[in-house]
Write a protein that holds these residues in place. Structure first.
Motif, PDB file in Angstrom:
ATOM      1  N   GLY A  80       0.582   9.523   6.807  1.00 28.45           N
ATOM      2  CA  GLY A  80       0.287   9.958   5.452  1.00 28.45           C
ATOM      3  C   GLY A  80      -0.567  11.204   5.405  1.00 28.45           C
ATOM      4  O   GLY A  80      -1.348  11.497   6.321  1.00 28.45           O
ATOM      5  N   SER A  81      -0.433  11.944   4.319  1.00 23.87           N
ATOM      6  CA  SER A  81      -1.289  13.110   4.092  1.00 23.87           C
ATOM      7  C   SER A  81      -2.666  12.630   3.653  1.00 23.87           C
ATOM      8  O   SER A  81      -2.865  11.447   3.346  1.00 23.87           O
ATOM      9  N   GLU A  82      -3.620  13.543   3.587  1.00 22.32           N
ATOM     10  CA  GLU A  82      -4.966  13.166   3.158  1.00 22.32           C
ATOM     11  C   GLU A  82      -4.949  12.636   1.727  1.00 22.32           C
ATOM     12  O   GLU A  82      -5.659  11.680   1.393  1.00 22.32           O
ATOM     13  N   ASP A  83      -4.136  13.242   0.882  1.00 14.55           N
ATOM     14  CA  ASP A  83      -4.038  12.761  -0.502  1.00 14.55           C
ATOM     15  C   ASP A  83      -3.452  11.352  -0.554  1.00 14.55           C
ATOM     16  O   ASP A  83      -3.918  10.511  -1.330  1.00 14.55           O
ATOM     17  N   GLN A  84      -2.446  11.087   0.274  1.00 20.61           N
ATOM     18  CA  GLN A  84      -1.858   9.746   0.302  1.00 20.61           C
ATOM     19  C   GLN A  84      -2.852   8.714   0.803  1.00 20.61           C
ATOM     20  O   GLN A  84      -2.940   7.604   0.267  1.00 20.61           O
ATOM     21  N   LYS A  85      -3.628   9.070   1.808  1.00 18.16           N
ATOM     22  CA  LYS A  85      -4.618   8.136   2.342  1.00 18.16           C
ATOM     23  C   LYS A  85      -5.682   7.802   1.306  1.00 18.16           C
ATOM     24  O   LYS A  85      -6.064   6.639   1.133  1.00 18.16           O
ATOM     25  N   LYS A  86      -6.171   8.828   0.602  1.00 22.66           N
ATOM     26  CA  LYS A  86      -7.202   8.602  -0.407  1.00 22.66           C
ATOM     27  C   LYS A  86      -6.682   7.744  -1.564  1.00 22.66           C
ATOM     28  O   LYS A  86      -7.412   6.921  -2.124  1.00 22.66           O
ATOM     29  N   LYS A  87      -5.415   7.922  -1.894  1.00 25.30           N
ATOM     30  CA  LYS A  87      -4.840   7.216  -3.038  1.00 25.30           C
ATOM     31  C   LYS A  87      -4.422   5.785  -2.698  1.00 25.30           C
ATOM     32  O   LYS A  87      -4.615   4.872  -3.507  1.00 25.30           O
ATOM     33  N   TYR A  88      -3.889   5.572  -1.494  1.00 33.09           N
ATOM     34  CA  TYR A  88      -3.233   4.295  -1.214  1.00 33.09           C
ATOM     35  C   TYR A  88      -3.951   3.397  -0.215  1.00 33.09           C
ATOM     36  O   TYR A  88      -3.616   2.219  -0.113  1.00 33.09           O
ATOM     37  N   LEU A  89      -4.901   3.919   0.543  1.00 37.05           N
ATOM     38  CA  LEU A  89      -5.583   3.075   1.522  1.00 37.05           C
ATOM     39  C   LEU A  89      -6.807   2.410   0.907  1.00 37.05           C
ATOM     40  O   LEU A  89      -7.708   3.087   0.401  1.00 37.05           O
ATOM     41  N   SER A  90      -6.826   1.091   0.949  1.00 33.46           N
ATOM     42  CA  SER A  90      -7.954   0.314   0.425  1.00 33.46           C
ATOM     43  C   SER A  90      -7.915  -1.082   1.029  1.00 33.46           C
ATOM     44  O   SER A  90      -6.832  -1.657   1.207  1.00 33.46           O
ATOM     45  N   LYS A  91      -9.084  -1.619   1.337  1.00 38.79           N
ATOM     46  CA  LYS A  91      -9.123  -2.951   1.957  1.00 38.79           C
ATOM     47  C   LYS A  91      -8.725  -4.052   0.972  1.00 38.79           C
ATOM     48  O   LYS A  91      -8.378  -5.166   1.380  1.00 38.79           O
ATOM     49  N   ASP A  92      -8.763  -3.771  -0.320  1.00 40.50           N
ATOM     50  CA  ASP A  92      -8.435  -4.776  -1.327  1.00 40.50           C
ATOM     51  C   ASP A  92      -6.975  -4.732  -1.767  1.00 40.50           C
ATOM     52  O   ASP A  92      -6.572  -5.433  -2.689  1.00 40.50           O
ATOM     53  N   THR A  93      -6.188  -3.905  -1.109  1.00 38.90           N
ATOM     54  CA  THR A  93      -4.789  -3.719  -1.490  1.00 38.90           C
ATOM     55  C   THR A  93      -3.884  -4.539  -0.580  1.00 38.90           C
ATOM     56  O   THR A  93      -4.157  -4.702   0.612  1.00 38.90           O
ATOM     57  N   VAL A  94      -2.775  -5.047  -1.152  1.00 36.46           N
ATOM     58  CA  VAL A  94      -1.781  -5.795  -0.374  1.00 36.46           C
ATOM     59  C   VAL A  94      -0.608  -4.873  -0.074  1.00 36.46           C
ATOM     60  O   VAL A  94      -0.068  -4.220  -0.971  1.00 36.46           O
ATOM     61  N   TYR A  95      -0.215  -4.818   1.208  1.00 32.29           N
ATOM     62  CA  TYR A  95       0.882  -3.967   1.653  1.00 32.29           C
ATOM     63  C   TYR A  95       1.989  -4.834   2.235  1.00 32.29           C
ATOM     64  O   TYR A  95       1.762  -5.971   2.646  1.00 32.29           O
ATOM     65  N   THR A  96       3.177  -4.265   2.291  1.00 36.43           N
ATOM     66  CA  THR A  96       4.270  -4.942   2.991  1.00 36.43           C
ATOM     67  C   THR A  96       5.245  -3.917   3.523  1.00 36.43           C
ATOM     68  O   THR A  96       5.223  -2.739   3.131  1.00 36.43           O
ATOM     69  N   PHE A  97       6.112  -4.367   4.406  1.00 30.07           N
ATOM     70  CA  PHE A  97       7.002  -3.520   5.205  1.00 30.07           C
ATOM     71  C   PHE A  97       8.441  -3.873   4.866  1.00 30.07           C
ATOM     72  O   PHE A  97       8.874  -5.007   5.092  1.00 30.07           O
TER      73      PHE A  97
END
Length: 598
Positions: free
Chosen positions: A144-161
């Protein structure tokens, strides 16, 4: 099935190809070089410091909390994990262990995560798989770009593949989901299956074809319109790790949500898959440990004290040796992944070894890419200069196994040349031998370190190493002998002839089962195959259906239905793993049926 990447280079195996035109790429993978009869010690010897895998404070907290609060049996019955459990694990940071600290994660190493995953897997495999699926954020972190990391990375978020599709499992080039670019926006259409936590995730990492044979990865937000979550999958195991199928219809994805560049989808997918292979293997270490504890408890508390029976002691000893080998490989892989190196084949071996119903295809594929390596040279296969003198006897055993393997490979290549790609039975046996060779080498490396540093359990380690390496050596000889005997007896042709007779439906199988195909083979198409059972009146009635794929038209001698169907039916009757016979530890149901993503 297996694609040829490099040409045969040795002594004119393919006439007219100049060895000066193509040079063999030097690799340091232990597994790949065993195909050439060589030992490359850099990856395996010496074994890393084992203290980094000891239980940390976080691991102890997690184990204590799960033992007191989480009930895996109730979770499986209810097909869900209590919110109090997931909330506590999220507070501890287990859903963001690899995430950088600046985004709220713990920024742990793979080695530290391996021990925690093992502890969670020992308590509840469903919960461990939920943690695994959330590691889809690694794609954003790595690509991810720096903007994507700032927007989407968070410990309280649920991700899936979202990778697997109804008609494409490990065949990523058969993915049918598409994402066409129109007016600066990607339009996503397609279906994904076995998506763990799919209906609960905030962000989905979705893979789709942007151009012909070019896969890309996207960050898809749950609130995007056009996303439909289908009914939860009914599974026979790990039920609390909820999974769903997802349908995407004209989903508009902003161009800035593309991960990396167009066509980087395979790199993104393999990055996450390699990390998750290591993590899944770690989870299954905990399951192995729990099984051994249950077996020992049952044997010692049985009314007839069956723990004194030699056959029972043998089973438990082999179980312990297999666990020791699996643990040694997982910890070594985790340490190597922390060096930011790619160990695609080794991670596949770890997953296959820990979850043996997995497909060893990737190891055979590695052979088909490496088969041209230095035939005819004297193998440099002396293990003893890398291991402790107390282990020299079993080191000699593994060296003999490597010699037999390299001689068999040369013999096979002289017969089949480049057509070895299509000899799946031979490749499967070679893959099994490579797995035994790699795992034996790793066991010797770890045991050597234990002896050198006077480990408290070094005596037990030596005993486990002797048991495991002896079994691995016997299996290598068995697999290589199978190849030689089957070449002489033309047994592979017998397999095909039997299958063709049953497939045609002209003759009833002794078990009163016949197989028929509802359609003809076409390129990159799926077939629906019905398994038909006979009744007393010789009528046929459908029992169940299987969908199979034919990826590319096979050569003349293999123009018959794909052997994966025969394997699928065979597994119904023979659930045990072939690696160590009917081992008391291995067996069970295929991971994809259970819902464990490949």
């Amino acid at each position: 099935m297996f694609r040829l990447i490099t040409p045969f280079l040795h002594h004119g195996i393919i006439r007219g190809v100049s060895t000066s035109t193509y040079k063999l790429k030097e690799v340091f993978s232990f597994v790949l070089n065993t195909y050439a009869g060589k030992i490359t010690p850099e990856e395996v010897f010496p074994y890393p410091d084992i203290s980094q895998f000891e239980k940390t404070e976080l691991c102890l907290k997690t184990s204590k909390f799960l033992a007191e609060t989480n009930d895996a049996r109730k979770n499986d019955a209810a097909s869900t994990v209590p919110e109090i459990v997931t909330k506590r694990l999220r507070d501890l940071g287990l859903f963001s262990m690899l995430m950088p600290k600046e985004y709220g994660g713990l920024s742990l190493k793979n080695a530290e995560c391996a021990r925690i995953f093992s502890a969670v897997g020992e308590n509840d495999l469903s919960l461990a798989i939920l943690l695994l699926s959330n590691q889809a954020y690694c794609a954003i972190e790595a690509f991810g770009s720096e903007d994507q990391k700032k927007k989407y990375l968070s410990k309280d978020t649920v991700y899936t593949f979202c990778l697997t599709e109804p008609d494409s499992g490990s065949h990523l080039d058969l993915i049918k989901s598409t994402a066409g670019l129109k007016d600066g926006t990607y339009i996503l259409n397609g279906n994904k299956v076995w998506v763990v936590n799919g209906d609960l995730a905030d962000y989905l990492i979705v893979f789709a074809m942007t151009k012909k044979r070019s896969m890309s990865a996207f960050i898809v937000e749950k609130q995007f319109s056009g996303i439909t979550f289908k009914k939860r999958d009914e599974k026979i195991g790990v039920k609390a790790a909820r999974s769903v199928a997802i349908h995407f219809e004209n989903v508009k994805i902003p161009k800035e949500n593309l991960l990396g560049e167009e066509g980087d989808g395979l790199k993104v997918a393999m990055h996450v898959i390699n990390i998750n292979r290591c993590a899944l293997s770690s989870c299954l270490l905990g399951v192995m440990k729990k099984c051994i504890e249950k077996a020992v408890d049952y044997a010692t508390n049985h009314d007839y004290n069956i723990a004194n029976y030699q056959s029972v002691q043998e089973k438990i000893a082999i179980m312990s040796a297999l666990h020791y080998a699996a643990e040694s490989m997982v910890y070594l892989l985790a340490n190597n992944l922390d060096k930011a190196e790619s160990f695609k084949v080794e991670s596949a071996i770890c997953k296959f070894f820990s979850k043996p119903t997995s497909n060893p295809k990737i190891v055979g594929q590695a052979f088909s890419k490496r088969f041209n390596a230095m035939m005819g040279k004297v193998p440099s296969n002396n293990f003893n200069k890398f291991i402790h003198k107390d282990l020299h006897s079993i080191g000699d055993l593994m060296a003999r196994g490597l010699t037999v393997q390299s001689i068999t490979i040369e013999h096979v290549l002289l017969i089949y040349k480049k057509d070895i790609m299509f000899e799946q039975c031979i490749l499967s046996r070679l893959a099994d031998a490579a797995i035994c060779m790699y795992s034996g080498a790793v066991v010797l490396s770890r045991t050597t370190r234990g002896i050198d540093f006077n480990s408290a359990d070094s005596k037990l380690q030596i005993l486990l190493a002797k048991v495991y390496c002896s079994e691995a050596f016997k299996m290598i000889l068995h697999k290589m002998n199978c190849i030689h005997m089957e070449l002489v007896e033309a047994k592979y042709k017998n397999f095909s002839d039997i299958f063709n007779i049953i497939w045609s439906g002209h003759s009833a199988h002794p078990a009163n089962i016949s197989i028929r195909c509802a359609g003809r083979r076409t390129r990159a198409k799926s077939q629906r195959v019905s398994i038909l059972s006979h009744n007393g009146n010789n009528d046929l009635k459908p029992s169940f259906c299987i969908k199979i794929r034919q990826r590319y038209p096979p050569p003349e001698r293999m123009k018959q239905p794909h052997c994966c169907l025969l394997f699928a039916v065979f597994r119904m009757f023979v659930p045990h793993n072939d690696l160590f016979g009917s081992s008391p530890f291995f067996g069970g149901v295929n991971g994809n049926v259970m819902g464990i993503a490949s």
